[in-house]
Design a protein around this motif. Structure first.
Motif, PDB file in Angstrom:
ATOM      1  N   ALA A 111      10.081  76.713  87.790  1.00 58.84           N
ATOM      2  CA  ALA A 111       9.678  77.271  89.078  1.00 58.84           C
ATOM      3  C   ALA A 111       8.462  78.182  88.934  1.00 58.84           C
ATOM      4  O   ALA A 111       7.538  78.146  89.758  1.00 58.84           O
ATOM      5  N   MET A 112       8.434  79.008  87.892  1.00 64.62           N
ATOM      6  CA  MET A 112       7.290  79.901  87.658  1.00 64.62           C
ATOM      7  C   MET A 112       5.999  79.108  87.489  1.00 64.62           C
ATOM      8  O   MET A 112       4.937  79.519  87.974  1.00 64.62           O
ATOM      9  N   ARG A 113       6.082  77.986  86.792  1.00 65.22           N
ATOM     10  CA  ARG A 113       4.889  77.172  86.555  1.00 65.22           C
ATOM     11  C   ARG A 113       4.404  76.512  87.843  1.00 65.22           C
ATOM     12  O   ARG A 113       3.219  76.171  87.951  1.00 65.22           O
ATOM     13  N   ARG A 114       5.302  76.348  88.804  1.00 63.94           N
ATOM     14  CA  ARG A 114       4.972  75.667  90.056  1.00 63.94           C
ATOM     15  C   ARG A 114       4.506  76.642  91.139  1.00 63.94           C
ATOM     16  O   ARG A 114       3.615  76.319  91.924  1.00 63.94           O
ATOM     17  N   LEU A 115       5.115  77.847  91.175  1.00 66.82           N
ATOM     18  CA  LEU A 115       4.815  78.809  92.232  1.00 66.82           C
ATOM     19  C   LEU A 115       3.544  79.585  91.928  1.00 66.82           C
ATOM     20  O   LEU A 115       3.270  79.945  90.783  1.00 66.82           O
ATOM     21  N   GLN A 116       2.764  79.894  92.956  1.00 67.63           N
ATOM     22  CA  GLN A 116       1.568  80.710  92.774  1.00 67.63           C
ATOM     23  C   GLN A 116       1.930  82.165  92.517  1.00 67.63           C
ATOM     24  O   GLN A 116       1.289  82.846  91.709  1.00 67.63           O
ATOM     25  N   GLN A 117       2.939  82.649  93.226  1.00 67.75           N
ATOM     26  CA  GLN A 117       3.457  83.997  93.011  1.00 67.75           C
ATOM     27  C   GLN A 117       4.881  84.042  93.541  1.00 67.75           C
ATOM     28  O   GLN A 117       5.304  83.173  94.294  1.00 67.75           O
ATOM     29  N   PHE A 118       5.632  85.083  93.136  1.00 68.22           N
ATOM     30  CA  PHE A 118       7.054  85.114  93.488  1.00 68.22           C
ATOM     31  C   PHE A 118       7.620  86.503  93.244  1.00 68.22           C
ATOM     32  O   PHE A 118       7.094  87.281  92.448  1.00 68.22           O
ATOM     33  N   ASP A 119       8.717  86.798  93.959  1.00 66.16           N
ATOM     34  CA  ASP A 119       9.545  87.942  93.616  1.00 66.16           C
ATOM     35  C   ASP A 119      10.850  87.393  93.045  1.00 66.16           C
ATOM     36  O   ASP A 119      11.028  86.169  92.943  1.00 66.16           O
ATOM     37  N   ALA A 120      11.771  88.261  92.671  1.00 73.75           N
ATOM     38  CA  ALA A 120      12.996  87.805  92.008  1.00 73.75           C
ATOM     39  C   ALA A 120      13.824  86.894  92.913  1.00 73.75           C
ATOM     40  O   ALA A 120      14.352  85.870  92.479  1.00 73.75           O
ATOM     41  N   LEU A 125      15.732  81.409  94.301  1.00 78.02           N
ATOM     42  CA  LEU A 125      15.894  80.337  95.277  1.00 78.02           C
ATOM     43  C   LEU A 125      15.193  79.063  94.805  1.00 78.02           C
ATOM     44  O   LEU A 125      15.752  77.962  94.889  1.00 78.02           O
ATOM     45  N   ALA A 126      13.979  79.202  94.286  1.00 81.04           N
ATOM     46  CA  ALA A 126      13.213  78.036  93.840  1.00 81.04           C
ATOM     47  C   ALA A 126      13.839  77.377  92.619  1.00 81.04           C
ATOM     48  O   ALA A 126      13.694  76.174  92.400  1.00 81.04           O
ATOM     49  N   ALA A 127      14.543  78.177  91.802  1.00 82.66           N
ATOM     50  CA  ALA A 127      15.123  77.664  90.563  1.00 82.66           C
ATOM     51  C   ALA A 127      16.513  77.072  90.753  1.00 82.66           C
ATOM     52  O   ALA A 127      17.028  76.380  89.877  1.00 82.66           O
ATOM     53  N   THR A 128      17.135  77.340  91.878  1.00 81.00           N
ATOM     54  CA  THR A 128      18.499  76.871  92.121  1.00 81.00           C
ATOM     55  C   THR A 128      18.516  75.389  92.501  1.00 81.00           C
ATOM     56  O   THR A 128      17.709  74.942  93.319  1.00 81.00           O
ATOM     57  N   THR A 129      19.425  74.652  91.872  1.00 80.63           N
ATOM     58  CA  THR A 129      19.621  73.240  92.199  1.00 80.63           C
ATOM     59  C   THR A 129      21.095  73.035  92.555  1.00 80.63           C
ATOM     60  O   THR A 129      21.901  73.963  92.482  1.00 80.63           O
ATOM     61  N   ASP A 130      21.433  71.807  92.899  1.00 76.69           N
ATOM     62  CA  ASP A 130      22.835  71.506  93.197  1.00 76.69           C
ATOM     63  C   ASP A 130      23.717  71.740  91.979  1.00 76.69           C
ATOM     64  O   ASP A 130      24.889  72.100  92.105  1.00 76.69           O
ATOM     65  N   ILE A 166       5.978  91.678  93.222  1.00 77.73           N
ATOM     66  CA  ILE A 166       5.473  90.305  93.264  1.00 77.73           C
ATOM     67  C   ILE A 166       4.812  89.985  91.922  1.00 77.73           C
ATOM     68  O   ILE A 166       4.042  90.782  91.386  1.00 77.73           O
ATOM     69  N   TRP A 167       5.103  88.799  91.405  1.00 76.60           N
ATOM     70  CA  TRP A 167       4.635  88.404  90.078  1.00 76.60           C
ATOM     71  C   TRP A 167       3.948  87.048  90.111  1.00 76.60           C
ATOM     72  O   TRP A 167       4.113  86.277  91.042  1.00 76.60           O
ATOM     73  N   ARG A 168       3.212  86.771  89.032  1.00 76.07           N
ATOM     74  CA  ARG A 168       2.667  85.431  88.828  1.00 76.07           C
ATOM     75  C   ARG A 168       2.614  85.156  87.325  1.00 76.07           C
ATOM     76  O   ARG A 168       2.507  86.085  86.508  1.00 76.07           O
ATOM     77  N   LEU A 169       2.697  83.895  86.979  1.00 80.61           N
ATOM     78  CA  LEU A 169       2.562  83.489  85.583  1.00 80.61           C
ATOM     79  C   LEU A 169       1.085  83.461  85.214  1.00 80.61           C
ATOM     80  O   LEU A 169       0.270  82.859  85.921  1.00 80.61           O
ATOM     81  N   LYS A 170       0.724  84.122  84.110  1.00 80.40           N
ATOM     82  CA  LYS A 170      -0.664  84.109  83.665  1.00 80.40           C
ATOM     83  C   LYS A 170      -1.024  82.693  83.206  1.00 80.40           C
ATOM     84  O   LYS A 170      -0.279  82.079  82.423  1.00 80.40           O
ATOM     85  N   PRO A 171      -2.148  82.157  83.672  1.00 84.70           N
ATOM     86  CA  PRO A 171      -2.526  80.794  83.280  1.00 84.70           C
ATOM     87  C   PRO A 171      -2.561  80.585  81.769  1.00 84.70           C
ATOM     88  O   PRO A 171      -2.134  79.537  81.271  1.00 84.70           O
ATOM     89  N   ALA A 172      -3.032  81.588  81.043  1.00 84.18           N
ATOM     90  CA  ALA A 172      -3.124  81.448  79.586  1.00 84.18           C
ATOM     91  C   ALA A 172      -1.770  81.447  78.907  1.00 84.18           C
ATOM     92  O   ALA A 172      -1.658  81.058  77.735  1.00 84.18           O
ATOM     93  N   MET A 173      -0.724  81.895  79.635  1.00 85.61           N
ATOM     94  CA  MET A 173       0.610  81.958  79.051  1.00 85.61           C
ATOM     95  C   MET A 173       1.518  80.827  79.541  1.00 85.61           C
ATOM     96  O   MET A 173       2.723  80.859  79.307  1.00 85.61           O
ATOM     97  N   ASP A 174       0.933  79.857  80.216  1.00 84.90           N
ATOM     98  CA  ASP A 174       1.683  78.646  80.559  1.00 84.90           C
ATOM     99  C   ASP A 174       1.663  77.767  79.314  1.00 84.90           C
ATOM    100  O   ASP A 174       0.849  76.859  79.179  1.00 84.90           O
ATOM    101  N   THR A 175       2.571  78.055  78.401  1.00 84.82           N
ATOM    102  CA  THR A 175       2.495  77.477  77.054  1.00 84.82           C
ATOM    103  C   THR A 175       3.079  76.083  76.930  1.00 84.82           C
ATOM    104  O   THR A 175       2.892  75.429  75.913  1.00 84.82           O
ATOM    105  N   GLY A 176       3.793  75.608  77.945  1.00 85.57           N
ATOM    106  CA  GLY A 176       4.365  74.277  77.865  1.00 85.57           C
ATOM    107  C   GLY A 176       5.636  74.164  78.676  1.00 85.57           C
ATOM    108  O   GLY A 176       6.065  75.120  79.335  1.00 85.57           O
ATOM    109  N   PRO A 177       6.289  73.012  78.628  1.00 87.69           N
ATOM    110  CA  PRO A 177       7.431  72.751  79.509  1.00 87.69           C
ATOM    111  C   PRO A 177       8.736  73.447  79.119  1.00 87.69           C
ATOM    112  O   PRO A 177       9.636  73.573  79.938  1.00 87.69           O
ATOM    113  N   LYS A 178       8.851  73.899  77.878  1.00 88.04           N
ATOM    114  CA  LYS A 178      10.115  74.493  77.426  1.00 88.04           C
ATOM    115  C   LYS A 178      10.144  75.987  77.750  1.00 88.04           C
ATOM    116  O   LYS A 178       9.196  76.710  77.473  1.00 88.04           O
ATOM    117  N   ALA A 179      11.252  76.433  78.294  1.00 87.16           N
ATOM    118  CA  ALA A 179      11.360  77.824  78.726  1.00 87.16           C
ATOM    119  C   ALA A 179      11.371  78.785  77.550  1.00 87.16           C
ATOM    120  O   ALA A 179      12.130  78.586  76.592  1.00 87.16           O
TER     121      ALA A 179
END
Length: 208
Positions: A111-120, A125-130, A166-179
């Motif tokens: 969700a962090m990699r997808r959202l432009q910015q977010f709060d907790a 909500l974005a991370a919750t699935t069925d 409000i937070w955002r993931l730093k582009p340089a720290m989007d290190t890959g798909p694994k959390a």
């Protein structure tokens, strides 16, 4: 307030458990050369061989690995395996071979990699699935630790947004798909880099 230094990967005097990601990487490398044994995987890991054997057993039950015979070179003879499937991502399997749903941290990282910015609350909500529910408390915990490790930038402090930072993931720290994983020591282990990032969270940071 002083500027937070750039995040660095640290080589610590501790042994980071390789876990299933490590086993899978070793197995894929061995399989390129031919059949392999549990002992060969264990030889490149730092855990008990029973843990490796359990992972391989799950791969077989899932149809990802198959028995390819036995080797008589070793005493006692060892079972040989080959991969029937080679997914890039590490298979997450139960003991019966059925797939395990992604963890809450994995869902939050996606969700962090997808959202432009977010709060907790928005992240939860974005991370919750069925299959996997993430609550705001867990999201806040993960945010604090990733921020301390240098992954997140604060867009707006809580005091200016009614208490919701409000937070955002730093582009340089989007290190890959694994959390990035919160370890028991409160350090962050990034499986994409194979390194421990940042430092442990201080009491003051945890309260902010």
């Amino acid at each position: 307030m002083g500027r937070r230094p750039a995040p660095e990967a640290h080589a610590l005097a501790i042994r980071v458990p390789r876990g299933q990601d490590g086993f899978w990487q070793v197995i894929r490398e061995l399989d390129k050369k031919g059949p392999w044994t549990v002992g060969q995987v264990d030889g490149r890991s730092n855990v008990e061989i029973a843990t490796v054997r359990d992972f391989v057993r799950r791969l077989v039950k899932a149809g990802i690995a198959v028995v390819a015979g036995q080797t008589s070179i070793l005493k006692p003879p060892a079972t040989l395996y080959r991969l029937a499937k080679r997914p890039t991502e590490t298979p997450r399997l139960r003991r019966d071979g059925s797939a395990v749903q992604p963890t809450g941290q994995q869902q939050m990282w996606v969700a962090m990699r997808r959202l432009q910015q977010f709060d907790a609350a928005e992240l939860a909500l974005a991370a919750t699935t069925d299959e996997t529910r993430v609550d705001p408390t867990a999201a806040r915990f993960y945010i604090v630790r990733l921020h301390a490790a240098g992954y997140l930038a604060m867009v707006a402090p809580g005091k200016t947004t009614g208490g919701r930072a409000i937070w955002r993931l730093k582009p340089a720290m989007d290190t890959g798909p694994k959390a990035p994983q919160v370890m028991r020591t409160q350090f962050i282990f990034d499986p994409n880099r194979g390194a421990v990032m940042g430092g442990p969270v201080t009491a003051q940071e945890a309260r902010s």
